[in-house]
Design a protein around this motif. Structure first.
Motif, PDB file in Angstrom:
ATOM      1  N   VAL A   1     -52.973  21.863   5.853  1.00 32.71           N
ATOM      2  CA  VAL A   1     -54.227  20.962   6.389  1.00 32.71           C
ATOM      3  C   VAL A   1     -55.504  21.500   5.575  1.00 32.71           C
ATOM      4  CG1 VAL A   1     -55.999  21.005   8.150  1.00 32.71           C
ATOM      5  CG2 VAL A   1     -53.724  20.705   8.963  1.00 32.71           C
ATOM      6  N   GLU A   2     -55.452  22.703   5.172  1.00 34.85           N
ATOM      7  CA  GLU A   2     -56.462  23.325   4.476  1.00 34.85           C
ATOM      8  C   GLU A   2     -56.338  22.619   3.012  1.00 34.85           C
ATOM      9  OE1 GLU A   2     -56.601  27.467   4.624  1.00 34.85           O
ATOM     10  OE2 GLU A   2     -56.536  27.452   6.637  1.00 34.85           O
ATOM     11  N   ALA A   3     -55.193  22.723   2.576  1.00 34.68           N
ATOM     12  CA  ALA A   3     -54.865  22.175   1.206  1.00 34.68           C
ATOM     13  C   ALA A   3     -55.107  20.692   0.891  1.00 34.68           C
ATOM     14  CB  ALA A   3     -53.544  22.517   0.759  1.00 34.68           C
ATOM     15  N   VAL A   4     -54.896  19.951   1.861  1.00 31.91           N
ATOM     16  CA  VAL A   4     -55.121  18.603   2.152  1.00 31.91           C
ATOM     17  C   VAL A   4     -56.822  18.339   1.759  1.00 31.91           C
ATOM     18  CG1 VAL A   4     -55.341  16.277   3.243  1.00 31.91           C
ATOM     19  CG2 VAL A   4     -53.062  17.559   2.998  1.00 31.91           C
ATOM     20  N   ASN A   5     -57.472  19.232   2.804  1.00 30.42           N
ATOM     21  CA  ASN A   5     -58.655  19.008   2.807  1.00 30.42           C
ATOM     22  C   ASN A   5     -59.654  19.518   1.627  1.00 30.42           C
ATOM     23  OD1 ASN A   5     -59.485  17.721   5.349  1.00 30.42           O
ATOM     24  ND2 ASN A   5     -59.056  20.096   6.509  1.00 30.42           N
ATOM     25  N   ALA A   6     -59.098  20.487   0.978  1.00 28.57           N
ATOM     26  CA  ALA A   6     -59.412  20.891  -0.128  1.00 28.57           C
ATOM     27  C   ALA A   6     -59.311  19.552  -1.274  1.00 28.57           C
ATOM     28  CB  ALA A   6     -58.729  22.076  -0.769  1.00 28.57           C
ATOM     29  N   ALA A   7     -57.930  19.077  -1.382  1.00 27.59           N
ATOM     30  CA  ALA A   7     -57.685  18.025  -2.458  1.00 27.59           C
ATOM     31  C   ALA A   7     -58.586  16.783  -2.076  1.00 27.59           C
ATOM     32  CB  ALA A   7     -56.350  17.603  -2.341  1.00 27.59           C
ATOM     33  N   ALA A   8     -58.955  16.348  -0.814  1.00 30.36           N
ATOM     34  CA  ALA A   8     -59.600  15.428  -0.336  1.00 30.36           C
ATOM     35  C   ALA A   8     -61.084  15.550  -0.940  1.00 30.36           C
ATOM     36  CB  ALA A   8     -59.641  14.912   1.172  1.00 30.36           C
ATOM     37  N   GLY A   9     -61.545  16.853  -0.648  1.00 27.94           N
ATOM     38  CA  GLY A   9     -62.972  17.064  -1.397  1.00 27.94           C
ATOM     39  C   GLY A   9     -63.137  16.850  -2.489  1.00 27.94           C
ATOM     40  N   ARG A  10     -61.926  17.403  -3.595  1.00 25.92           N
ATOM     41  CA  ARG A  10     -62.104  17.034  -4.836  1.00 25.92           C
ATOM     42  C   ARG A  10     -61.817  15.624  -5.342  1.00 25.92           C
ATOM     43  NH1 ARG A  10     -59.259  21.747  -4.557  1.00 25.92           N
ATOM     44  NH2 ARG A  10     -57.114  20.572  -4.833  1.00 25.92           N
ATOM     45  N   ILE A  11     -61.335  14.957  -4.548  1.00 21.27           N
ATOM     46  CA  ILE A  11     -61.060  13.519  -4.879  1.00 21.27           C
ATOM     47  C   ILE A  11     -62.289  12.660  -4.333  1.00 21.27           C
ATOM     48  CG2 ILE A  11     -59.563  11.375  -4.230  1.00 21.27           C
ATOM     49  CD1 ILE A  11     -57.257  13.554  -3.915  1.00 21.27           C
ATOM     50  N   GLY A  12     -62.944  12.959  -3.432  1.00 23.29           N
ATOM     51  CA  GLY A  12     -64.236  12.269  -2.861  1.00 23.29           C
ATOM     52  C   GLY A  12     -64.199  11.540  -1.650  1.00 23.29           C
ATOM     53  N   PHE A  13     -63.322  12.174  -0.803  1.00 24.54           N
ATOM     54  CA  PHE A  13     -63.341  11.659   0.694  1.00 24.54           C
ATOM     55  C   PHE A  13     -63.158  12.656   1.941  1.00 24.54           C
ATOM     56  CE2 PHE A  13     -58.927  11.756  -0.322  1.00 24.54           C
ATOM     57  CZ  PHE A  13     -58.100  11.717   0.941  1.00 24.54           C
ATOM     58  N   THR A  14     -63.458  12.060   2.989  1.00 24.21           N
ATOM     59  CA  THR A  14     -63.092  13.256   4.156  1.00 24.21           C
ATOM     60  C   THR A  14     -61.942  12.583   5.019  1.00 24.21           C
ATOM     61  OG1 THR A  14     -64.706  12.051   5.497  1.00 24.21           O
ATOM     62  CG2 THR A  14     -65.578  13.813   4.486  1.00 24.21           C
ATOM     63  N   ALA A  15     -61.119  13.443   5.691  1.00 24.97           N
ATOM     64  CA  ALA A  15     -59.576  12.921   5.960  1.00 24.97           C
ATOM     65  C   ALA A  15     -59.324  13.560   7.224  1.00 24.97           C
ATOM     66  CB  ALA A  15     -58.633  13.587   5.172  1.00 24.97           C
ATOM     67  N   ALA A  16     -58.570  12.880   7.886  1.00 28.62           N
ATOM     68  CA  ALA A  16     -57.980  13.360   9.102  1.00 28.62           C
ATOM     69  C   ALA A  16     -56.571  13.911   8.690  1.00 28.62           C
ATOM     70  CB  ALA A  16     -57.833  12.381  10.424  1.00 28.62           C
ATOM     71  N   VAL A  17     -56.038  14.770   8.927  1.00 27.99           N
ATOM     72  CA  VAL A  17     -54.709  15.416   8.512  1.00 27.99           C
ATOM     73  C   VAL A  17     -53.884  15.948   9.728  1.00 27.99           C
ATOM     74  CG1 VAL A  17     -53.691  17.247   6.924  1.00 27.99           C
ATOM     75  CG2 VAL A  17     -56.038  16.364   6.668  1.00 27.99           C
ATOM     76  N   ALA A  18     -52.684  15.433   9.787  1.00 29.41           N
ATOM     77  CA  ALA A  18     -51.452  15.849  10.800  1.00 29.41           C
ATOM     78  C   ALA A  18     -50.333  16.319  10.244  1.00 29.41           C
ATOM     79  CB  ALA A  18     -51.345  14.475  11.644  1.00 29.41           C
ATOM     80  N   VAL A  19     -50.045  17.222  10.759  1.00 22.65           N
ATOM     81  CA  VAL A  19     -48.489  17.796  10.279  1.00 22.65           C
ATOM     82  C   VAL A  19     -47.825  18.069  11.497  1.00 22.65           C
ATOM     83  CG1 VAL A  19     -47.571  19.838   9.403  1.00 22.65           C
ATOM     84  CG2 VAL A  19     -49.579  19.284   8.484  1.00 22.65           C
ATOM     85  N   THR A  20     -46.608  17.240  11.402  1.00 23.92           N
ATOM     86  CA  THR A  20     -45.562  17.434  12.592  1.00 23.92           C
ATOM     87  C   THR A  20     -44.387  18.391  12.254  1.00 23.92           C
ATOM     88  OG1 THR A  20     -44.338  15.467  11.719  1.00 23.92           O
ATOM     89  CG2 THR A  20     -46.332  15.137  13.470  1.00 23.92           C
ATOM     90  N   ASP A  21     -43.627  18.558  13.247  1.00 24.39           N
ATOM     91  CA  ASP A  21     -42.374  19.331  13.100  1.00 24.39           C
ATOM     92  C   ASP A  21     -41.299  18.382  12.588  1.00 24.39           C
ATOM     93  OD1 ASP A  21     -41.485  18.055  15.289  1.00 24.39           O
ATOM     94  OD2 ASP A  21     -41.661  20.023  16.585  1.00 24.39           O
ATOM     95  N   GLN A  22     -40.306  18.545  12.435  1.00 22.61           N
ATOM     96  CA  GLN A  22     -39.050  17.763  12.122  1.00 22.61           C
ATOM     97  C   GLN A  22     -38.677  16.695  13.042  1.00 22.61           C
ATOM     98  OE1 GLN A  22     -38.634  20.647  13.270  1.00 22.61           O
ATOM     99  NE2 GLN A  22     -36.654  20.647  14.355  1.00 22.61           N
ATOM    100  N   GLY A  23     -39.203  16.871  14.403  1.00 22.83           N
ATOM    101  CA  GLY A  23     -38.921  16.016  15.429  1.00 22.83           C
ATOM    102  C   GLY A  23     -40.126  14.940  15.651  1.00 22.83           C
ATOM    103  N   GLY A  24     -41.251  15.120  14.829  1.00 21.71           N
ATOM    104  CA  GLY A  24     -42.460  14.308  15.104  1.00 21.71           C
ATOM    105  C   GLY A  24     -43.356  14.716  15.889  1.00 21.71           C
ATOM    106  N   HIS A  25     -43.391  16.123  16.404  1.00 23.10           N
ATOM    107  CA  HIS A  25     -44.293  16.732  17.199  1.00 23.10           C
ATOM    108  C   HIS A  25     -45.406  17.341  16.610  1.00 23.10           C
ATOM    109  CE1 HIS A  25     -41.261  15.628  20.627  1.00 23.10           C
ATOM    110  NE2 HIS A  25     -40.400  16.221  19.611  1.00 23.10           N
ATOM    111  N   LEU A  26     -46.608  17.062  16.987  1.00 26.89           N
ATOM    112  CA  LEU A  26     -47.701  17.554  16.223  1.00 26.89           C
ATOM    113  C   LEU A  26     -47.722  19.092  16.123  1.00 26.89           C
ATOM    114  CD1 LEU A  26     -50.415  16.923  15.152  1.00 26.89           C
ATOM    115  CD2 LEU A  26     -51.594  17.200  17.115  1.00 26.89           C
TER     116      LEU A  26
END
Length: 148
Positions: free
Chosen positions: A24-49
């Motif tokens: 989540v932190e790495a995506v937010n850092a990358a999104a900031g460099r790219i120039g957008f704000t994001a929602a980021v979700a990470v799930t386990d292998q079963g699709g659970h948040l």
């Protein structure tokens, strides 16, 4: 006729909470460099948040889209942008009616040693920006990118 089943369970690995938060932190850092704000979700292998974040100024729909991208990527062990081609096949097209299948770039399976351990979904930019932020986060943290 008697059948003996040698293995009755299968080992299942999952992305850790620490790795999910780091993604989540790495995506937010990358999104900031790219120039957008994001929602980021990470799930386990079963699709659970497992971890989630939505920037203050990211549109509210990005939350649901990010989660569905992560779910789709974990479910099928494929990036979500691959679904655009899959859904043109009339034998697979009926899956487009599934309410959680998201055929938009920005969702990736989280892969360790060739095994899917979760899903990552990014929403808030264009599909190219979402994909770029997800790929940058995954590679920065040492996860494998799926074969395209």
């Amino acid at each position: 006729m008697s059948t003996v089943i040698a293995e009755k369970t299968v080992h299942s690995s999952s992305v850790t909470q620490a790795a999910a938060r780091a993604l989540v932190e790495a995506v937010n850092a990358a999104a900031g460099r790219i120039g957008f704000t994001a929602a980021v979700a990470v799930t386990d292998q079963g699709g659970h948040l497992k971890a989630f974040d939505r920037a203050d100024d990211a549109p509210f729909l990005t939350a649901e889209v990010a989660l569905d991208k992560a779910w789709t990527a974990a479910s099928f062990h494929r990036p979500t942008h691959a679904w655009n081609d899959f859904l043109t096949d009339r034998r697979i097209a009926p899956l487009s009616g599934h309410p959680r299948v998201m055929a938009v770039g920005g969702g990736y399976p989280i892969i360790v040693d060739g095994r899917c351990v979760g899903g990552l979904g990014v929403s808030g930019g264009s599909y190219e920006q979402d994909m770029r932020a997800a790929e940058e986060a995954l590679t920065t943290l040492g996860f494998e990118l799926p074969a395209q």
